[in-house]
Enzyme design. Structure first.
Site, PDB file in Angstrom:
ATOM      1  N   GLY A  21       0.764  -1.227  -0.083  1.00 32.92           N
ATOM      2  CA  GLY A  21      -0.118   0.064  -0.021  1.00 32.92           C
ATOM      3  C   GLY A  21       0.927   1.380  -0.067  1.00 32.92           C
ATOM      4  O   GLY A  21       0.190   2.138   0.235  1.00 32.92           O
ATOM      5  N   SER A  27       2.200   8.453   1.865  1.00 34.63           N
ATOM      6  CA  SER A  27       1.457   7.097   2.066  1.00 34.63           C
ATOM      7  C   SER A  27       1.734   6.777   3.810  1.00 34.63           C
ATOM      8  O   SER A  27       2.863   6.857   4.114  1.00 34.63           O
ATOM      9  CB  SER A  27       1.836   5.961   1.286  1.00 34.63           C
ATOM     10  OG  SER A  27       1.561   6.077  -0.124  1.00 34.63           O
ATOM     11  N   ASP A  72      -1.787  -6.522  -7.740  1.00 37.40           N
ATOM     12  CA  ASP A  72      -3.245  -5.662  -7.815  1.00 37.40           C
ATOM     13  C   ASP A  72      -4.087  -6.674  -6.864  1.00 37.40           C
ATOM     14  O   ASP A  72      -4.207  -7.894  -7.241  1.00 37.40           O
ATOM     15  CB  ASP A  72      -4.009  -5.719  -9.216  1.00 37.40           C
ATOM     16  CG  ASP A  72      -5.139  -5.197  -9.288  1.00 37.40           C
ATOM     17  OD1 ASP A  72      -5.891  -5.281  -8.144  1.00 37.40           O
ATOM     18  OD2 ASP A  72      -5.690  -4.757 -10.261  1.00 37.40           O
ATOM     19  N   TYR A 164     -17.813  10.131   2.901  1.00 41.01           N
ATOM     20  CA  TYR A 164     -17.208   8.991   3.080  1.00 41.01           C
ATOM     21  C   TYR A 164     -17.749   7.864   2.696  1.00 41.01           C
ATOM     22  O   TYR A 164     -17.305   6.821   2.169  1.00 41.01           O
ATOM     23  CB  TYR A 164     -16.608   8.805   4.842  1.00 41.01           C
ATOM     24  CG  TYR A 164     -15.282   7.954   4.868  1.00 41.01           C
ATOM     25  CD1 TYR A 164     -14.202   8.185   4.060  1.00 41.01           C
ATOM     26  CD2 TYR A 164     -15.456   6.637   5.638  1.00 41.01           C
ATOM     27  CE1 TYR A 164     -13.236   7.480   4.559  1.00 41.01           C
ATOM     28  CE2 TYR A 164     -14.573   5.949   5.722  1.00 41.01           C
ATOM     29  CZ  TYR A 164     -13.161   6.253   5.146  1.00 41.01           C
ATOM     30  OH  TYR A 164     -11.811   5.620   5.308  1.00 41.01           O
ATOM     31  N   LYS A 171     -15.088   0.101   5.473  1.00 43.47           N
ATOM     32  CA  LYS A 171     -14.325   0.048   6.583  1.00 43.47           C
ATOM     33  C   LYS A 171     -14.990  -0.975   7.856  1.00 43.47           C
ATOM     34  O   LYS A 171     -14.415  -1.279   8.598  1.00 43.47           O
ATOM     35  CB  LYS A 171     -13.898   1.371   7.051  1.00 43.47           C
ATOM     36  CG  LYS A 171     -12.907   2.207   6.076  1.00 43.47           C
ATOM     37  CD  LYS A 171     -11.554   1.522   5.898  1.00 43.47           C
ATOM     38  CE  LYS A 171     -10.606   2.300   5.197  1.00 43.47           C
ATOM     39  NZ  LYS A 171      -9.397   1.679   4.804  1.00 43.47           N
TER      40      LYS A 171
HETATM   41  P1  NAD Z   1      -2.580   6.182  -0.319  1.00 46.44           P
HETATM   42  O1  NAD Z   1      -3.271   6.574  -1.486  1.00 46.44           O
HETATM   43  O2  NAD Z   1      -1.122   6.574  -0.263  1.00 46.44           O
HETATM   44  O3  NAD Z   1      -2.484   4.585  -0.100  1.00 46.44           O
HETATM   45  C1  NAD Z   1      -3.708   3.924  -0.534  1.00 46.44           C
HETATM   46  C2  NAD Z   1      -2.826   2.490  -1.330  1.00 46.44           C
HETATM   47  O4  NAD Z   1      -3.880   1.648  -1.787  1.00 46.44           O
HETATM   48  C3  NAD Z   1      -2.130   2.969  -2.406  1.00 46.44           C
HETATM   49  O5  NAD Z   1      -0.942   2.774  -2.643  1.00 46.44           O
HETATM   50  C4  NAD Z   1      -3.097   2.192  -3.886  1.00 46.44           C
HETATM   51  O6  NAD Z   1      -1.915   1.661  -4.985  1.00 46.44           O
HETATM   52  C5  NAD Z   1      -3.545   1.227  -3.034  1.00 46.44           C
HETATM   53  N1  NAD Z   1      -4.397   0.483  -3.837  1.00 46.44           N
HETATM   54  C6  NAD Z   1      -5.524   0.949  -4.332  1.00 46.44           C
HETATM   55  N2  NAD Z   1      -6.265  -0.044  -4.845  1.00 46.44           N
HETATM   56  C7  NAD Z   1      -5.409  -1.246  -4.995  1.00 46.44           C
HETATM   57  C8  NAD Z   1      -5.397  -2.320  -5.804  1.00 46.44           C
HETATM   58  N3  NAD Z   1      -6.587  -2.758  -6.732  1.00 46.44           N
HETATM   59  N4  NAD Z   1      -4.391  -3.360  -5.696  1.00 46.44           N
HETATM   60  C9  NAD Z   1      -3.434  -2.953  -4.792  1.00 46.44           C
HETATM   61  N5  NAD Z   1      -3.213  -1.859  -4.110  1.00 46.44           N
HETATM   62  C10 NAD Z   1      -4.133  -1.064  -4.368  1.00 46.44           C
HETATM   63  O7  NAD Z   1      -3.316   6.729   0.810  1.00 46.44           O
HETATM   64  P2  NAD Z   1      -3.313   6.379   2.458  1.00 46.44           P
HETATM   65  O8  NAD Z   1      -4.074   7.596   3.181  1.00 46.44           O
HETATM   66  O9  NAD Z   1      -1.941   6.298   2.775  1.00 46.44           O
HETATM   67  O10 NAD Z   1      -4.265   5.068   2.542  1.00 46.44           O
HETATM   68  C11 NAD Z   1      -3.593   3.721   2.994  1.00 46.44           C
HETATM   69  C12 NAD Z   1      -4.865   3.149   3.823  1.00 46.44           C
HETATM   70  O11 NAD Z   1      -5.026   4.091   5.063  1.00 46.44           O
HETATM   71  C13 NAD Z   1      -6.226   3.037   3.438  1.00 46.44           C
HETATM   72  O12 NAD Z   1      -6.587   1.779   3.706  1.00 46.44           O
HETATM   73  C14 NAD Z   1      -7.068   4.172   3.841  1.00 46.44           C
HETATM   74  O13 NAD Z   1      -8.468   4.082   3.754  1.00 46.44           O
HETATM   75  C15 NAD Z   1      -6.395   4.070   5.275  1.00 46.44           C
HETATM   76  N6  NAD Z   1      -6.534   5.335   5.969  1.00 46.44           N
HETATM   77  C16 NAD Z   1      -6.163   6.762   5.466  1.00 46.44           C
HETATM   78  C17 NAD Z   1      -6.591   7.844   6.122  1.00 46.44           C
HETATM   79  C18 NAD Z   1      -6.345   9.203   5.760  1.00 46.44           C
HETATM   80  O14 NAD Z   1      -6.733  10.135   6.121  1.00 46.44           O
HETATM   81  N7  NAD Z   1      -5.365   9.193   4.844  1.00 46.44           N
HETATM   82  C19 NAD Z   1      -7.316   7.774   7.571  1.00 46.44           C
HETATM   83  C20 NAD Z   1      -7.482   6.665   8.097  1.00 46.44           C
HETATM   84  C21 NAD Z   1      -7.225   5.360   7.154  1.00 46.44           C
END
Ligand code: NAD
Length: 271
Positions: A21, A27, A72, A164, A171
């Site tokens: 991820g 990230s 993926d 959201y 989630k």
């Molecule tokens: P980010 O965009 O950096 O990371 C999301 C990742 O999901 C990316 O690396 C993307 O390539 C990957 N992804 C999406 N579809 C995919 C697929 N089909 N196969 C493989 N990988 C896939 O953003 P982030 O905020 O670091 O998100 C990481 C996690 O944290 C997510 O689950 C997000 O919901 C969660 N989150 C984020 C926040 C926030 O405010 N940013 C808060 C709470 C939780």
């Protein structure tokens, strides 16, 4: 983010794990990776697609990752190849970081009930919730001596957060799945937890309509009057993935400057 935000040590010396991820240096998974590496862990990384490879590969190489793969999570062959590569490289693994979510942009605004088609719902659930079930199952087969896994979630699973929408529903499924996976893998010595992070400026956050207000309102309501620091999320990940977190499983741990405990904002002139 400076180096010393990630305290060095040997809490994870000799441990090996997969980070799924990282999209770029903002990230959440990248903050976690840096903290785990600073504590001695050896890390493998997955990214999705060539465009992201250009960003992820140099980051992963800077931590000497021996395995950096395109994966993926909606593709069974891609998932199988990833865990086969881990098995070929290491034989076994100690931890898994799942930090992946996706929902169509048009569904992350306005009315949940009107903007959530069957396809949108299935895709959000597949990428954001089922992928953890699948990855946990595959990773557990490579953890004969026990291990630890985490996923990332958000308060929109428990409360209604504007825009959201379907991601909140996914989630909620992810957090319930965390508990069921924890029940199944507990007897094998594998702990499974979720970190519920507050809003952090990343690529994913940008996909949610009104993302800026998630940050500004989050800061205004949170008891700590600050946005969530990715280093705090990384610290929680270190606790949960190392032996510091022994006896903790099935938990959803909030790291959000206290945002989740507040039911109503302070009156501006209250004192
Ligand atoms: P980010 O965009 O950096 O990371 C999301 C990742 O999901 C990316 O690396 C993307 O390539 C990957 N992804 C999406 N579809 C995919 C697929 N089909 N196969 C493989 N990988 C896939 O953003 P982030 O905020 O670091 O998100 C990481 C996690 O944290 C997510 O689950 C997000 O919901 C969660 N989150 C984020 C926040 C926030 O405010 N940013 C808060 C709470 C939780």
């Amino acid at each position: 983010m400076s180096e010393n935000e990630f305290p060095a040590g040997d809490l994870l010396k000799g441990k090996r794990g997969l980070i799924m991820g990282v999209a770029n240096k903002n990230s959440i998974a990248w903050a976690i990776a840096q903290q785990l590496h600073a504590q001695g862990a050896e890390l493998a990384f997955t990214y999705v697609g060539e465009a992201l490879e250009r960003r992820v590969r140099p980051l992963a190489e800077s931590l000497n990752a021996p395995v950096i793969l395109d994966c993926d999570v909606t593709d069974d062959a891609s998932m199988a190849a990833t865990f086969k590569a881990i098995e070929d490289q290491w034989g076994s693994m100690d931890f898994l970081v799942h930090s992946i979510a996706f929902a169509d942009k048009d569904a992350l605004k306005g009315s949940f009930v009107e903007n959530t088609s069957r396809d949108v719902f299935k895709r959000a659930m597949d990428v954001s919730a089922f992928s953890f079930v699948d990855a946990a199952n595959r990773a557990s087969k490579l953890m004969p001596a026990g291990g630890s896994m985490i996923t990332l979630t958000y308060l929109g699973s428990e409360r209604v957060i504007p825009n959201y929408n379907v991601m909140g529903v996914a989630k909620a499924a992810l957090e319930a799945a965390t508990r069921y996976i924890a029940r199944d893998l507990g007897p094998k010595g594998i702990r499974v937890n979720a970190i519920s992070a507050g809003a952090i400026k990343t690529l994913s956050l940008g996909g949610i309509s009104g993302a800026r207000s998630l940050l500004s309102e989050g800061k205004a309501w949170a008891p700590m009057r600050e946005n969530t620091d990715p280093a705090g999320v990384a610290g929680a990940a270190l606790y949960l993935l190392s032996d510091l977190g022994k006896s903790c499983t099935g938990e959803t741990h909030h790291v959000d400057a206290g945002f989740h405990i507040v039911g109503m904002p302070e009156e501006p002139d209250a004192e």
